[in-house]
Design a protein around this motif. Sequence first.
Motif, short mmCIF file in Angstrom:
data_model
loop_
_atom_site.label_atom_id
_atom_site.label_comp_id
_atom_site.label_asym_id
_atom_site.label_seq_id
_atom_site.Cartn_x
_atom_site.Cartn_y
_atom_site.Cartn_z
N ARG A 147 0.84 -1.20 0.00
CA ARG A 147 0.00 0.00 0.00
C ARG A 147 0.87 1.24 0.00
O ARG A 147 1.99 1.23 0.48
N LEU A 148 0.31 2.30 -0.56
CA LEU A 148 0.98 3.59 -0.62
C LEU A 148 0.37 4.52 0.42
O LEU A 148 -0.78 4.34 0.82
N PRO A 149 1.12 5.55 0.85
CA PRO A 149 0.53 6.52 1.78
C PRO A 149 -0.64 7.25 1.13
O PRO A 149 -0.55 7.70 -0.01
N GLY A 150 -1.73 7.35 1.84
CA GLY A 150 -2.92 8.03 1.33
C GLY A 150 -3.01 9.45 1.85
O GLY A 150 -2.03 10.03 2.34
N LEU A 185 2.66 -6.40 15.14
CA LEU A 185 3.60 -5.65 14.32
C LEU A 185 4.79 -5.25 15.17
O LEU A 185 4.65 -4.47 16.11
N TRP A 186 5.95 -5.80 14.88
CA TRP A 186 7.15 -5.51 15.65
C TRP A 186 8.02 -4.56 14.85
O TRP A 186 8.35 -4.81 13.71
N LEU A 187 8.41 -3.46 15.49
CA LEU A 187 9.20 -2.43 14.84
C LEU A 187 10.56 -2.29 15.51
O LEU A 187 10.70 -2.56 16.71
N LYS A 188 11.52 -1.85 14.73
CA LYS A 188 12.85 -1.54 15.25
C LYS A 188 13.36 -0.31 14.52
O LYS A 188 12.78 0.11 13.51
N ALA A 189 14.43 0.26 15.01
CA ALA A 189 15.01 1.44 14.37
C ALA A 189 15.44 1.09 12.95
O ALA A 189 16.04 0.05 12.71
N GLY A 190 15.09 1.95 12.01
CA GLY A 190 15.44 1.73 10.61
C GLY A 190 14.29 1.21 9.77
O GLY A 190 14.42 1.14 8.55
N ASP A 191 13.17 0.85 10.38
CA ASP A 191 12.02 0.36 9.62
C ASP A 191 11.28 1.52 8.97
O ASP A 191 11.13 2.59 9.57
N TYR A 192 10.80 1.30 7.76
CA TYR A 192 9.99 2.29 7.05
C TYR A 192 8.52 2.03 7.37
O TYR A 192 8.06 0.89 7.34
N VAL A 193 7.79 3.10 7.66
CA VAL A 193 6.40 2.98 8.09
C VAL A 193 5.55 4.07 7.43
O VAL A 193 6.07 5.04 6.88
N ILE A 194 4.24 3.87 7.49
CA ILE A 194 3.29 4.92 7.13
C ILE A 194 2.73 5.47 8.43
O ILE A 194 2.28 4.72 9.30
N VAL A 195 2.79 6.79 8.56
CA VAL A 195 2.28 7.47 9.75
C VAL A 195 1.02 8.24 9.36
O VAL A 195 1.06 9.06 8.45
N ALA A 196 -0.09 7.94 10.05
CA ALA A 196 -1.33 8.69 9.86
C ALA A 196 -1.32 9.84 10.86
O ALA A 196 -1.36 9.62 12.07
N LEU A 197 -1.23 11.06 10.36
CA LEU A 197 -1.14 12.23 11.23
C LEU A 197 -2.48 12.50 11.90
O LEU A 197 -3.54 12.32 11.31
N TRP A 198 -2.41 12.96 13.15
CA TRP A 198 -3.63 13.31 13.88
C TRP A 198 -4.18 14.62 13.34
O TRP A 198 -3.43 15.54 12.99
N VAL A 254 0.44 3.04 10.95
CA VAL A 254 -0.62 2.20 10.42
C VAL A 254 -0.11 1.08 9.52
O VAL A 254 -0.86 0.15 9.21
N HIS A 255 1.15 1.16 9.08
CA HIS A 255 1.68 0.12 8.19
C HIS A 255 3.19 0.10 8.29
O HIS A 255 3.83 1.14 8.43
N LYS A 256 3.76 -1.10 8.21
CA LYS A 256 5.21 -1.27 8.18
C LYS A 256 5.59 -1.87 6.84
O LYS A 256 4.96 -2.81 6.36
N TYR A 257 6.63 -1.32 6.22
CA TYR A 257 7.13 -1.85 4.96
C TYR A 257 8.23 -2.87 5.20
O TYR A 257 9.14 -2.63 6.00
N GLU A 258 8.15 -3.99 4.51
CA GLU A 258 9.23 -4.97 4.52
C GLU A 258 10.30 -4.51 3.54
O GLU A 258 10.11 -3.55 2.79
N LYS A 259 11.44 -5.20 3.51
CA LYS A 259 12.54 -4.80 2.62
C LYS A 259 12.12 -4.84 1.15
O LYS A 259 12.45 -3.95 0.38
N ARG A 260 11.37 -5.86 0.77
CA ARG A 260 10.95 -5.96 -0.63
C ARG A 260 9.97 -4.84 -0.99
O ARG A 260 9.91 -4.39 -2.12
N ASP A 261 9.19 -4.38 0.00
CA ASP A 261 8.25 -3.30 -0.24
C ASP A 261 8.97 -1.96 -0.44
O ASP A 261 8.50 -1.10 -1.18
N VAL A 262 10.11 -1.79 0.23
CA VAL A 262 10.89 -0.55 0.06
C VAL A 262 11.40 -0.45 -1.38
O VAL A 262 11.38 0.62 -1.99
N GLU A 263 11.82 -1.58 -1.93
CA GLU A 263 12.26 -1.58 -3.33
C GLU A 263 11.10 -1.24 -4.26
O GLU A 263 11.27 -0.52 -5.24
N GLU A 264 9.92 -1.74 -3.94
CA GLU A 264 8.73 -1.42 -4.74
C GLU A 264 8.38 0.06 -4.63
O GLU A 264 7.97 0.69 -5.61
N LEU A 265 8.55 0.64 -3.44
CA LEU A 265 8.32 2.08 -3.26
C LEU A 265 9.25 2.89 -4.16
O LEU A 265 8.84 3.88 -4.76
#
Length: 114
Positions: free
Chosen positions: A22-25, A64-77, A87-98
């Motif tokens: 998914r892409l950031p909306g 959903l387990w996160l660590k420093a360096g993970d790419y995520v989508i943040v829904a702003l308040w 709201v979403h964490k990208y895996e390594k393969r998803d970063v390449e797709e981004l």
Amino acid sequence: MARLRIINFYRSAYCSAMSEFRLPGEGEILGKVIEMLGDGRFKVICADGQIRVARLPGRLRRRLWLKAGDYVIVALWDFDREKGDIVHKYEKRDVEELKRRGFAEAIEALDSYA
């Protein structure tokens, strides 16, 4: 036995929903986790260059387990643009797709900030 089937059904539905790309909306922004603050809160550098405190909602805390360096989508308040929900964490393969879908500059900027 029936309870186990129900649990597996919901688990498989959840895993397939989290694994789809998914892409950031609207109202969402791409970010990179830079620090774990505890209690489900993370310090995230966003694509616009701001450092925000983002929280992991309770429905995702154990899944959903996160660590420093993970790419995520943040829904702003709506009421406080300095904070948001992850709201979403990208895996390594998803970063390449981004990168292929036109977010290469944003990812390079996030890497240079952190």
